[in-house]
Scaffold this motif. Structure first.
Motif, PDB file in Angstrom:
ATOM      1  N   GLN A  59       0.837  -1.199   0.000  1.00 28.22           N
ATOM      2  CA  GLN A  59       0.000   0.000   0.000  1.00 28.22           C
ATOM      3  C   GLN A  59       0.872   1.250   0.000  1.00 28.22           C
ATOM      4  O   GLN A  59       1.742   1.412   0.861  1.00 28.22           O
ATOM      5  CB  GLN A  59      -0.917   0.015   1.222  1.00 28.22           C
ATOM      6  N   VAL A  61       0.481   5.351   0.094  1.00 31.24           N
ATOM      7  CA  VAL A  61      -0.516   6.366   0.433  1.00 31.24           C
ATOM      8  C   VAL A  61       0.032   7.755   0.147  1.00 31.24           C
ATOM      9  O   VAL A  61       1.148   8.101   0.527  1.00 31.24           O
ATOM     10  CB  VAL A  61      -0.930   6.261   1.920  1.00 31.24           C
ATOM     11  N   LYS A  70      -4.976   5.926  -1.790  1.00 31.47           N
ATOM     12  CA  LYS A  70      -4.173   4.731  -1.596  1.00 31.47           C
ATOM     13  C   LYS A  70      -3.979   4.011  -2.926  1.00 31.47           C
ATOM     14  O   LYS A  70      -4.931   3.802  -3.678  1.00 31.47           O
ATOM     15  CB  LYS A  70      -4.856   3.805  -0.579  1.00 31.47           C
ATOM     16  N   TYR A  72      -1.885   0.591  -4.936  1.00 35.12           N
ATOM     17  CA  TYR A  72      -1.409  -0.758  -4.641  1.00 35.12           C
ATOM     18  C   TYR A  72      -0.335  -1.189  -5.640  1.00 35.12           C
ATOM     19  O   TYR A  72      -0.464  -0.968  -6.834  1.00 35.12           O
ATOM     20  CB  TYR A  72      -2.563  -1.768  -4.707  1.00 35.12           C
ATOM     21  N   SER A 115       4.933   1.988   3.802  1.00 35.96           N
ATOM     22  CA  SER A 115       4.312   1.285   2.669  1.00 35.96           C
ATOM     23  C   SER A 115       4.110  -0.173   3.060  1.00 35.96           C
ATOM     24  O   SER A 115       4.892  -1.056   2.673  1.00 35.96           O
ATOM     25  CB  SER A 115       5.191   1.393   1.417  1.00 35.96           C
TER      26      SER A 115
END
Length: 209
Positions: A59, A61, A70, A72, A115
């Motif tokens: 993740q 952000v 967010k 991925y 992360s």
């Protein structure tokens, strides 16, 4: 609201859920149950290290002033044992804290600097198959009839999902399918935080979003 059922009360899932509703547990949108000490979902977790976690993401952000986006990044699969080793490494360990409130403040204050790697929506359960009470794979509710009589399987609704998370990992704020209840069980690891909006205020949250 937090509930502390006795072993006898815990034996009847439907009856205890009805009791919780009678106490207004459905009104806040979330309730916590502390299982009796005699109850165990699984006899031991020493034999799960080789279970494969097939889908892992990192993740990332971005944002400011409390508004975050967010993203991925897909990561390679790893076993539960490998993931536990990752969790306990210095980079991903939960930060030192004196109380829960202090840890929560650290989470939001440092949210952009981490992360975390996590996984969600993996079909399966860690509960022993012969566990009769509160087995997330076989709760004995009307949803089980959908599979037994109609051969209907809706993954994550009438079958369980596994989640693996780490310090600073976050999952989306959902409305459960068909407004059904959702049962979440923490087998092991650090405690988790849940943020809930009472159903009567759901419209206000949607307007804000």
């Amino acid at each position: 609201m937090t509930f502390y059922p006795t072993k006898e009360e815990f034996n009847d899932f439907d009856k205890y859920i009805a009791y919780m509703e009678s106490q207004g547990a459905h009104e806040p949108g979330v309730a916590k149950i502390i299982a009796p000490k005699e109850w165990k979902a699984r006899k031991t977790y020493d034999d799960i290290s080789d279970i494969l976690i097939p889908t892992l993401v990192q993740q990332v952000v971005l944002g400011r002033a409390g508004v975050f986006t967010k993203y991925y990044k897909k990561k390679k699969a790893m076993t539960v044992g490998e993931y536990c080793h990752l969790v306990n490494s210095g980079k991903y360990q939960t930060r030192p804290h004196s109380d829960f409130e202090g840890l929560e403040r650290k989470h939001w204050k440092t949210r952009l600097s981490g992360s975390p790697i996590c996984s969600a929506d993996i079909s399966g359960s860690l509960s022993d198959e012969d566990r009769k009470q509160w087995n997330v794979g076989h709760l004995g509710t009307i949803q089980d009839l959908l599979e037994q009589e109609c051969r209907g399987v809706v993954e994550g609704v009438n079958t369980p999902y596994l989640y693996f998370s780490i310090w600073q990992a976050m999952f989306a704020w959902p409305t459960e399918d068909m407004d059904l209840y959702s049962l979440n069980y923490l087998p092991f690891g650090a405690y988790k935080s849940w943020y809930a909006v009472p159903p009567e205020n759901s419209g206000r949250l949607e307007c804000l979003a």
